[in-house]
Design a protein around this motif. Structure first.
Motif, mmCIF file in Angstrom:
data_model
loop_
_atom_site.group_PDB
_atom_site.id
_atom_site.type_symbol
_atom_site.label_atom_id
_atom_site.label_comp_id
_atom_site.label_asym_id
_atom_site.label_seq_id
_atom_site.Cartn_x
_atom_site.Cartn_y
_atom_site.Cartn_z
ATOM 1 N N THR A 16 0.811 -1.223 0.000
ATOM 2 C CA THR A 16 0.000 0.000 0.000
ATOM 3 C C THR A 16 0.845 1.274 0.000
ATOM 4 O OG1 THR A 16 -0.118 0.047 2.407
ATOM 5 C CG2 THR A 16 -1.873 -1.146 1.248
ATOM 6 N N HIS A 17 2.148 1.122 0.214
ATOM 7 C CA HIS A 17 3.074 2.264 0.289
ATOM 8 C C HIS A 17 2.665 3.236 1.388
ATOM 9 C CE1 HIS A 17 5.109 0.842 -3.256
ATOM 10 N NE2 HIS A 17 3.944 0.764 -3.875
ATOM 11 N N ILE A 18 2.344 2.676 2.543
ATOM 12 C CA ILE A 18 1.981 3.480 3.705
ATOM 13 C C ILE A 18 2.957 3.152 4.835
ATOM 14 C CG2 ILE A 18 0.234 3.901 5.480
ATOM 15 C CD1 ILE A 18 -1.897 3.337 3.367
ATOM 16 N N TYR A 19 3.483 4.199 5.448
ATOM 17 C CA TYR A 19 4.346 4.025 6.621
ATOM 18 C C TYR A 19 3.557 4.443 7.856
ATOM 19 C CZ TYR A 19 4.895 9.012 5.783
ATOM 20 O OH TYR A 19 4.640 10.337 5.554
ATOM 21 N N GLY A 20 4.016 4.022 8.982
ATOM 22 C CA GLY A 20 3.341 4.395 10.217
ATOM 23 C C GLY A 20 4.268 4.257 11.389
ATOM 24 N N GLY A 21 3.809 4.731 12.514
ATOM 25 C CA GLY A 21 4.596 4.641 13.730
ATOM 26 C C GLY A 21 3.709 4.744 14.945
ATOM 27 N N GLY A 22 4.212 4.202 16.020
ATOM 28 C CA GLY A 22 3.490 4.272 17.279
ATOM 29 C C GLY A 22 4.426 4.662 18.400
ATOM 30 N N TYR A 23 3.856 5.205 19.451
ATOM 31 C CA TYR A 23 4.668 5.596 20.599
ATOM 32 C C TYR A 23 3.956 5.255 21.903
ATOM 33 C CZ TYR A 23 1.510 9.590 20.778
ATOM 34 O OH TYR A 23 0.385 10.373 20.842
ATOM 35 N N LEU A 24 4.755 5.028 22.918
ATOM 36 C CA LEU A 24 4.275 4.819 24.280
ATOM 37 C C LEU A 24 5.136 5.692 25.178
ATOM 38 C CD1 LEU A 24 2.701 3.344 26.549
ATOM 39 C CD2 LEU A 24 4.479 1.591 26.462
ATOM 40 N N ILE A 25 4.500 6.567 25.924
ATOM 41 C CA ILE A 25 5.194 7.425 26.883
ATOM 42 C C ILE A 25 4.790 6.975 28.275
ATOM 43 C CG2 ILE A 25 5.526 9.767 27.747
ATOM 44 C CD1 ILE A 25 4.510 10.746 24.979
ATOM 45 N N LEU A 26 5.772 6.591 29.057
ATOM 46 C CA LEU A 26 5.525 6.248 30.455
ATOM 47 C C LEU A 26 6.080 7.380 31.312
ATOM 48 C CD1 LEU A 26 6.534 2.481 30.418
ATOM 49 C CD2 LEU A 26 4.249 3.469 30.268
ATOM 50 N N ILE A 40 -0.236 7.041 24.820
ATOM 51 C CA ILE A 40 -0.004 6.077 23.753
ATOM 52 C C ILE A 40 -0.673 6.623 22.492
ATOM 53 C CG2 ILE A 40 -2.056 4.707 24.318
ATOM 54 C CD1 ILE A 40 -0.404 2.209 23.548
ATOM 55 N N GLY A 41 -0.050 6.397 21.348
ATOM 56 C CA GLY A 41 -0.637 6.897 20.113
ATOM 57 C C GLY A 41 0.061 6.367 18.880
ATOM 58 N N TYR A 42 -0.478 6.709 17.725
ATOM 59 C CA TYR A 42 0.082 6.247 16.459
ATOM 60 C C TYR A 42 -0.275 7.235 15.351
ATOM 61 C CZ TYR A 42 -4.658 4.872 15.278
ATOM 62 O OH TYR A 42 -5.998 4.895 15.005
ATOM 63 N N PHE A 43 0.345 7.058 14.194
ATOM 64 C CA PHE A 43 0.026 7.851 13.016
ATOM 65 C C PHE A 43 0.432 7.051 11.785
ATOM 66 C CE2 PHE A 43 4.452 8.474 12.957
ATOM 67 C CZ PHE A 43 4.786 8.883 11.684
ATOM 68 N N ALA A 62 7.039 9.049 15.074
ATOM 69 C CA ALA A 62 6.496 8.693 16.388
ATOM 70 C C ALA A 62 7.298 9.366 17.501
ATOM 71 C CB ALA A 62 6.497 7.178 16.561
ATOM 72 N N LEU A 63 8.615 9.420 17.336
ATOM 73 C CA LEU A 63 9.444 10.080 18.342
ATOM 74 C C LEU A 63 9.136 11.573 18.409
ATOM 75 C CD1 LEU A 63 11.659 10.046 20.448
ATOM 76 C CD2 LEU A 63 13.321 10.281 18.593
ATOM 77 N N LEU A 64 8.984 12.217 17.266
ATOM 78 C CA LEU A 64 8.663 13.649 17.257
ATOM 79 C C LEU A 64 7.328 13.940 17.942
ATOM 80 C CD1 LEU A 64 9.815 14.660 13.676
ATOM 81 C CD2 LEU A 64 10.850 15.332 15.843
#
Length: 81
Positions: A16-26, A40-43, A62-64
């Protein structure tokens, strides 16, 4: 003062040529997990200029986003001092 641990991961779907990322902040206050500050989130996205980087774009994005969330948490804490 809070201490934060950030976990990120990126992914790329070649079909699909889609990238993504997720993050978890504790967030920890005095060694205890603060669930109100933890996030917690994603894009995802498909901007052609960065597609060759594959999952790296997701990890960096995700880091940004996670750092922006921590900045907001920090700013709110400073405002209440």
């Amino acid at each position: 003062m809070s201490n934060f641990i950030i976990y990120v991961d990126g992914s790329y779907n070649a079909k699909t040529h889609i990238y993504g990322g997720g993050y978890l902040i504790l967030a920890y206050d005095l060694g205890t997990l603060n669930t109100k500050k933890s996030k917690i989130g994603y894009f995802n996205g498909n901007h052609a200029t960065v597609l060759p980087q594959r999952q790296i774009v997701g990890e960096c994005g995700a880091l940004l986003i996670a750092l922006q969330k921590i900045t907001k948490i920090f700013d709110q804490s400073v405002d209440t001092l």
